[in-house]
Motif scaffolding. Structure first.
Motif, short mmCIF file in Angstrom:
data_model
loop_
_atom_site.label_atom_id
_atom_site.label_comp_id
_atom_site.label_asym_id
_atom_site.label_seq_id
_atom_site.Cartn_x
_atom_site.Cartn_y
_atom_site.Cartn_z
N PHE A 1 0.84 -1.21 0.00
CA PHE A 1 0.00 0.00 0.00
C PHE A 1 0.86 1.25 0.00
CE2 PHE A 1 -1.49 3.43 2.78
CZ PHE A 1 -2.48 3.95 1.97
N VAL A 2 1.88 1.27 0.85
CA VAL A 2 2.72 2.47 0.96
C VAL A 2 3.42 2.73 -0.37
CG1 VAL A 2 4.71 3.50 2.14
CG2 VAL A 2 2.98 2.26 3.46
N ARG A 3 3.85 1.66 -1.02
CA ARG A 3 4.49 1.82 -2.34
C ARG A 3 3.50 2.42 -3.34
NH1 ARG A 3 6.45 -3.22 -2.73
NH2 ARG A 3 4.52 -3.88 -3.74
N ASP A 4 2.30 1.84 -3.38
CA ASP A 4 1.27 2.38 -4.28
C ASP A 4 0.97 3.84 -3.98
OD1 ASP A 4 1.10 -0.05 -5.48
OD2 ASP A 4 -0.83 -0.62 -4.59
N TRP A 5 0.89 4.11 -2.72
CA TRP A 5 0.60 5.48 -2.26
C TRP A 5 1.68 6.44 -2.74
CZ3 TRP A 5 -2.85 8.45 0.50
CH2 TRP A 5 -2.36 9.63 1.07
N GLN A 6 2.92 6.04 -2.50
CA GLN A 6 4.02 6.93 -2.87
C GLN A 6 4.10 7.11 -4.38
OE1 GLN A 6 7.18 4.89 -0.82
NE2 GLN A 6 6.90 6.08 1.06
N GLU A 7 3.73 6.05 -5.11
CA GLU A 7 3.78 6.14 -6.57
C GLU A 7 2.53 6.80 -7.16
OE1 GLU A 7 4.36 2.10 -7.73
OE2 GLU A 7 6.48 2.06 -7.09
N GLY A 8 1.59 7.12 -6.29
CA GLY A 8 0.39 7.81 -6.77
C GLY A 8 -0.65 6.89 -7.38
N ALA A 9 -0.49 5.59 -7.20
CA ALA A 9 -1.46 4.65 -7.77
C ALA A 9 -2.79 4.69 -7.02
CB ALA A 9 -0.90 3.24 -7.75
N ILE A 10 -2.73 5.21 -5.81
CA ILE A 10 -3.97 5.34 -5.03
C ILE A 10 -4.37 6.81 -5.02
CG2 ILE A 10 -4.89 5.23 -2.68
CD1 ILE A 10 -3.22 2.63 -2.42
N GLY A 11 -5.58 7.06 -5.46
CA GLY A 11 -6.04 8.43 -5.60
C GLY A 11 -6.15 9.13 -4.26
N ARG A 12 -5.98 10.45 -4.29
CA ARG A 12 -6.12 11.24 -3.10
C ARG A 12 -7.54 11.07 -2.54
NH1 ARG A 12 -8.38 14.78 -1.19
NH2 ARG A 12 -9.61 15.24 -3.06
N GLY A 13 -7.60 10.84 -1.27
CA GLY A 13 -8.92 10.72 -0.64
C GLY A 13 -9.61 9.40 -0.90
N GLU A 14 -8.93 8.49 -1.57
CA GLU A 14 -9.58 7.20 -1.81
C GLU A 14 -9.13 6.19 -0.77
OE1 GLU A 14 -8.82 6.03 -5.83
OE2 GLU A 14 -10.35 7.38 -6.61
N PHE A 15 -9.97 5.91 0.16
CA PHE A 15 -9.65 4.97 1.23
C PHE A 15 -9.44 3.58 0.61
CE2 PHE A 15 -10.53 2.04 4.69
CZ PHE A 15 -9.88 2.63 5.76
N ALA A 16 -8.31 2.96 0.94
CA ALA A 16 -7.99 1.65 0.34
C ALA A 16 -8.32 0.53 1.31
CB ALA A 16 -6.51 1.61 -0.02
N ASP A 17 -9.18 -0.37 0.88
CA ASP A 17 -9.49 -1.56 1.67
C ASP A 17 -8.47 -2.63 1.34
OD1 ASP A 17 -12.05 -0.62 2.84
OD2 ASP A 17 -12.68 -0.58 0.74
N LEU A 18 -7.62 -2.96 2.29
CA LEU A 18 -6.48 -3.83 1.97
C LEU A 18 -6.80 -5.31 2.11
CD1 LEU A 18 -3.58 -1.76 3.57
CD2 LEU A 18 -4.58 -1.58 1.30
N LEU A 19 -7.90 -5.64 2.75
CA LEU A 19 -8.24 -7.07 2.89
C LEU A 19 -9.49 -7.41 2.09
CD1 LEU A 19 -7.76 -7.82 6.72
CD2 LEU A 19 -6.25 -8.47 4.84
N GLU A 20 -9.48 -8.58 1.49
CA GLU A 20 -10.68 -9.10 0.85
C GLU A 20 -11.32 -10.11 1.81
OE1 GLU A 20 -12.11 -8.35 -2.04
OE2 GLU A 20 -10.59 -6.81 -2.35
N PRO A 21 -12.64 -10.22 1.79
CA PRO A 21 -13.24 -11.29 2.61
C PRO A 21 -12.81 -12.65 2.06
CG PRO A 21 -14.94 -9.83 1.65
CD PRO A 21 -13.64 -9.44 1.05
N PRO A 22 -12.63 -13.65 2.93
CA PRO A 22 -12.24 -14.98 2.46
C PRO A 22 -13.28 -15.50 1.45
CG PRO A 22 -12.26 -14.90 4.86
CD PRO A 22 -12.86 -13.64 4.37
N SER A 23 -12.80 -16.27 0.49
CA SER A 23 -13.72 -16.71 -0.57
C SER A 23 -14.68 -17.77 -0.06
CB SER A 23 -12.93 -17.24 -1.75
OG SER A 23 -12.13 -18.33 -1.32
#
Lengths: 729, 729
Positions: free
Chosen positions: A706-728
């Motif tokens: 996430f931090v890498r994506d954030w620093q590279e700008g892959a995550i939009g400003r103000g876009e809360f990132a959900d880092l976990l998916e529910p188990p399948s």
């Protein structure tokens, strides 16, 4: 007619026959004096006046609930004129009788009685402000605790009867603790009116059952049995035999057949309530007629809407009143109520003298009583909290016991209780005594008395919280109630917890088994969304401490908070003592437990999962700071500057929250979250965190990515990132 | 002993005398055949086996709830072997009897009975997975609806009895609607077991009272009366006369004195349940002993923890079993259960033949019945929604009626109900018939029958939602229940609404009087924090439509959603038809209603307050776009790309949300908010918005100032700005 003690289904009573507008066609108006020395003509005048006044008040802004209040006129006279011990000019007199209007929509019943009996704040101008544009009206749509003479805010149905049970328990407890032969310094009575709704609502049913069990002889419930609800006649949805059910619940029953005119009969029944030889709480089933005297008598139409100009005029004519006069109160009616304030002042003065003598005769007890009356805790109460704790892994429900057990044992102000989870919630203390009737001989062998301060509420979470509101509202600071259950079951209790928050009543709720860590009991018992409710609730301090040290901070915060309830949310399972936490930090809601000058990320965590954040920070190849965040509400009270120091988001450091609840609410503080996105699962504690992705290795990778994506700008400003998916699965 | 119909307080029964481990010292083991043709020795063997199996299953991982399940062994034999009509190999047979374990912690009772009676999914391996690390276990800590043979998930106490009432109502309704002389295509019976907790919980009390009123003769409640709860003996907290209370609620009572051994007595009582001449639901009060046969018999200690290795060994020895054998099932026990699957298949096949003949005899009705069995709605159901609406200002509760009235009138699948707010929630439709017993003659003159699809639930919000879960769970798609109340009172209903979400049960909740617009009823009736709960709840679609057009979209979304409940949240007060809304947009959760290429700000709003945002956008001197945002849940289902197109925060356009709820949850989508920061206030609708700062002029200024601060960098990145202060009064 006199009160009859015949026990039979009141539904069988036929009304409406031989009546016009609910008034008997051959209405008795004997001029002989009533049992109370007032002529029946005078009584009728007072009753008519009361009904007309309410009808007028609803006309002025074409809004309001006239019907029940009108139908209850005779109960009002019986209570405020003849039965209750209170002092309108000293409305907070400690030993006053308490009155609760559980059918809160009938608020005009109470407002008019307050006006007539001489409460100073209830001026004529105030009475006219019902449903006006005035935000400072003392006549809101339901009675509110902030206003003179109102013991508790009511409205949501069934709450008031439960609150009244709490008041009656408080009175019984204080009497058992402080009264001495010749010195009944606490001997007041609790009166509560209920409508059909309170009889049907689950919380009302819980309250009736529990009050009967407790044998609360100082409680009288007056049932405004008008057989009408919004949808029509009660028997459309409820055909139970009310009296028989109440008997089965351990109440004594008195029927009053003519609740419209028979003030004497109602008074006689109420006097029975005060009889010291009784062994049960009293239920007075008063047959009344909603909207009586108007063309809408006996109809649902009179419940929640004004009667209409013509109907009100007709009503006045039928009584022989001048239909052009509005808000008229004849001198005779004023005279009828005139002696009430002075009578009240006499009662207060007699009580003051009694207490003075009592304090001379029993100096130590008298001093303690005085402290209770003033709501004072010992100044150094928090010295009873251990300054350090065992270092082994400990469930925070056990930490909670370490923290509170000496406080509760040594300070009589606290009354602890649980909804049948004594073995799980860990709230007992040395030599605790159970609150129960002294003559109860349960099979279990447990005994108790009204002196007891440990309350077994039964499996009744909702009424537990509502009773706690009543215990706390008895008098500010006299009793601090502590309730407890699994966190998930505070959803059952939520309507009452909310009422406590709305009324700013200090109650401490101890919610154990929070988070998915509850384990094998499964998703029915694992809260994932409930914290959102309590974090959203105004005046509520929801606190999730991470370890014993933070539990200490949570208790200091909770006991010191006087403007509403607190909820201390603790774990079922053992947690490490992190060594980084500080009780002082808890009081600020959030604080830094690991600082890094050039941090690439802030990890936020809370409660049972803080230890994960500490370990993830250690495992991360980037510099990570960690914030412990036990309480949103407490953090919101801090300065902007402090908030920035803790979060440092203005320094462009992204924040990731770790909590196995849904993310809702964390978006204010964090840019990404390791959160639940589904309900939980039935798996033993040692497997469940892993199953949902809450393991140090996995979370470390997610945060790093996430931090890498954030620093590279892959995550939009103000876009809360959900880092976990529910188990399948 | 035979079942006795004596009515008296069961609490008076003394147990424990002449017993060892809860087994009678002089235990009768007659070798004569039981009434059912099996020898009592064989029955005893089966009972012993059942108890030992449960004890073993809790030992394996040293977890579980053995006590109640063990105590209920005889009830299990009576139900699965002798009484219930079901088919383990065709577990979804439409006309099967339904069983609900309201005391869900006793789940092993059901799992073992499923195993023994031959449910295919419940393999031996699966039975052993109770409390194991297997996430695919069919034996979770409480029964879950996803698994074969489980009608509804239970666990939170009192829910199951309410669900069973819903199942019984569904059966009564379908029978009344579709059965014809000679063709009883629906005639199943509903069985529910309850423990002491279900008798105490408010939702249980509501359910008992309502079921008695409804005269649900197809419902039998089996009370596992073991007199033990977590805290000790029941009489520590509850001394009511249960039978008398149940009688008062309109139930028929049968006592079974020896619930441990007397299978014949239990069966005889249950057969009474099927008697077609009965007029009341049946309550079988079965005196049992928790953990019977073990040293912890009759003790709370056997409730939520394994009995212990030594105790289990002793238990086996006492029964003459080999203590070294674990999970042992003798051949005789297997034989005892062996005929059950084939018997079930015969019943199904008889029913299939009956339905075939029925469909020949009544082709039209038969086709409709078939559609109901298959859960099919007419393909073009949504054509019943008006394509346009009156343009005048309309409360969305009335818009809601425009939208749903034809659907509900014309499609029998829908059953509408309200918790006593018929005049307020606007859910009636042309010629609606009330669901009530056909012989009820209420004073109001309203009549009804079981064919009715309009349900007066009484003032019982909690049980309303729990009953709706039962109605919907009867069979997928056969009934779509619609409940209604004020939004605030969905806090009373919340535990049941949650259970619906957890079980993915499609129920539509219509919540009226949302927001502070509820007005003069005051803060007790004004939700400010409740939406946070429903927005946080997994599987729940909380939808706040802004006007009639959006209400149409909300209904399309709700009816089409099969994976959980929806809540349509509408206003009490009149709202303008904005002219900018689109029903298609609602289905996406949020959509642009006013676009501006070079916008300086996005205004987000929702429901009753969208019209404010439209006006603020017009009034602002800067370019503003407007997003209507009726549902967080639906928006979360959209693609990232769509979400960005709607919000455009990645283009550095700040978003401001306008909603008089607390902001919690909006921080995900907005940078600032005009939100409530306190509870509401009692003020008529025309004053209240102004009082809290929700007026166009004031909000326009606040937004303008915020955007300036934002552009100048005075507001930190990620710092959500609260633009309104609570009023000082």
């Amino acid at each position: 007619m006199a009160a009859a003690e015949v026990q039979r289904p009141v539904q069988s009573t036929k009304y409406g026959e031989n009546m016009t507008n609910g008034i008997l066609k051959s209405e008795h108006k004997p001029s002989a004096p009533s049992g109370k020395g007032t002529s029946q003509d005078e009584i009728q005048l007072v009753l008519q006046n009361f009904r007309i006044l309410i009808a007028d008040l609803c006309e002025q802004f074409n809004m309001g609930h006239p019907g029940s209040a009108i139908g209850m006129a005779a109960m009002g006279v019986a209570l405020w004129k003849y039965t209750m011990k209170y002092a309108p000019h000293q409305p907070n007199w400690f030993n006053r009788d308490r009155f609760v209007l559980s059918n809160g929509h009938a608020c005009l019943f109470q407002y008019c009685n307050h006006y007539l009996s001489g409460y100073k704040a209830m001026t004529w101008e105030q009475l006219l402000s019902y449903h006006s544009e005035r935000p400072d009206s003392l006549c809101p749509g339901h009675p509110e605790i902030e206003h003179e003479g109102i013991e508790l805010t009511t409205g949501p149905l069934g709450q008031g009867i439960a609150n009244a049970v709490g008041l009656a328990m408080a009175s019984k407890h204080l009497a058992a603790t402080y009264n001495r032969p010749g010195y009944d310094v606490v001997n007041n009575h609790i009166w509560v009116t209920v409508g059909d709704a309170c009889m049907q609502e689950g919380v009302g049913c819980e309250a009736f059952s529990y009050a009967g069990h407790l044998k609360l002889t100082n409680l009288t419930c007056i049932y405004d049995n008008n057989q009408i609800t919004c949808d029509g006649s009660v028997d459309l949805t409820n055909t139970e035999d009310v009296n028989k059910k109440m008997e089965a619940c351990g109440w004594e029953i008195i029927d009053v057949e003519d609740g419209i005119n028979d003030v004497d009969g109602i008074v006689a029944a109420m006097e029975k309530g005060r009889d010291p030889n009784r062994t049960k709480p009293l239920f007075i089933n008063v047959r009344s007629i909603i909207g009586v005297g108007s063309a809408k008598a006996g109809q649902a139409a009179s419940h929640g809407a004004p009667l209409g100009t013509d109907n009100v005029a007709d009503m006045k004519k039928a009584y022989g009143w001048d239909p052009s006069k509005k808000y008229y109160i004849p001198e005779k009616v004023k005279e009828f109520y005139a002696d009430i304030p002075a009578r009240g002042d006499r009662w207060v003065s007699e009580w003051n003298q009694l207490v003075e003598k009592y304090q001379q005769a029993h100096p130590e007890l008298g001093a303690e009583f005085q402290a209770r009356v003033e709501g004072r805790l010992p100044a150094d109460w928090n010295k009873l909290i251990p300054s350090s704790f065992p270092t082994e892994n400990t469930p925070t429900r056990k930490s909670n016991n370490y923290v509170m057990k000496d406080i509760v044992e040594q300070i009589n102000t606290f009354m602890v209780g649980t909804a049948d989870l004594t073995p799980s919630v860990n709230l007992t203390y040395k030599n605790y005594e159970i609150f129960n009737p002294p003559d109860l001989k349960p099979i279990s062998g447990s005994v108790g008395s009204y002196k007891g301060r440990y309350i077994h509420y039964g499996i009744r979470e909702h009424v537990m919280a509502a009773i706690a509101n009543g215990l706390a509202a008895y008098n500010p600071g006299t009793i601090i109630p502590i309730t407890s259950s699994f966190f998930m079951f505070y959803l059952y209790a939520a309507p009452a917890v909310r009422m406590g928050a709305l009324q700013k009543i200090p109650v401490i709720h101890v919610a154990t088994h929070d988070s998915i860590g509850a384990g094998e009991d499964g998703p029915t018992h694992q809260p994932v969304e409930l914290a959102a409710l309590y974090r959203a609730m105004p005046n509520m301090h929801y606190i999730r401490p991470a370890d014993s040290e933070e539990v200490a901070g949570a208790w200091e915060a909770a006991v010191n908070y006087k403007q509403g309830p607190s909820m201390i949310s603790v774990s079922r399972h053992a947690l490490p003592q992190t060594g980084v936490t500080k009780r002082e930090g808890v009081k600020k809601g959030a604080y830094v437990v690991r600082e890094e000058k050039d941090a690439a990320v802030t990890l936020i965590s809370v409660g049972a999962e803080l230890h994960f954040a500490v370990k993830v920070a250690e495992a991360l190849p980037i510099k990570a700071r960690v914030v412990s965040f036990p309480s949103h509400a407490l953090f919101q009270l801090q300065s902007k500057q402090y908030q920035r120091e803790v979060l440092r988001r203005n320094e462009n450091i992204p924040a990731v929250v770790i909590e196995p609840y849904v993310s809702l609410g964390w978006e204010r503080y964090a840019d990404a979250g390791l959160n639940m996105r589904s309900f939980g699962h039935s798996l033993p504690g040692k497997y469940i965190y892993d199953y949902f992705g809450f393991n140090v290795e996995g979370m470390t990778k997610k945060v790093e990515a996430f931090v890498r994506d954030w620093q590279e700008g892959a995550i939009g400003r103000g876009e809360f990132a959900d880092l976990l998916e529910p188990p399948s699965h």
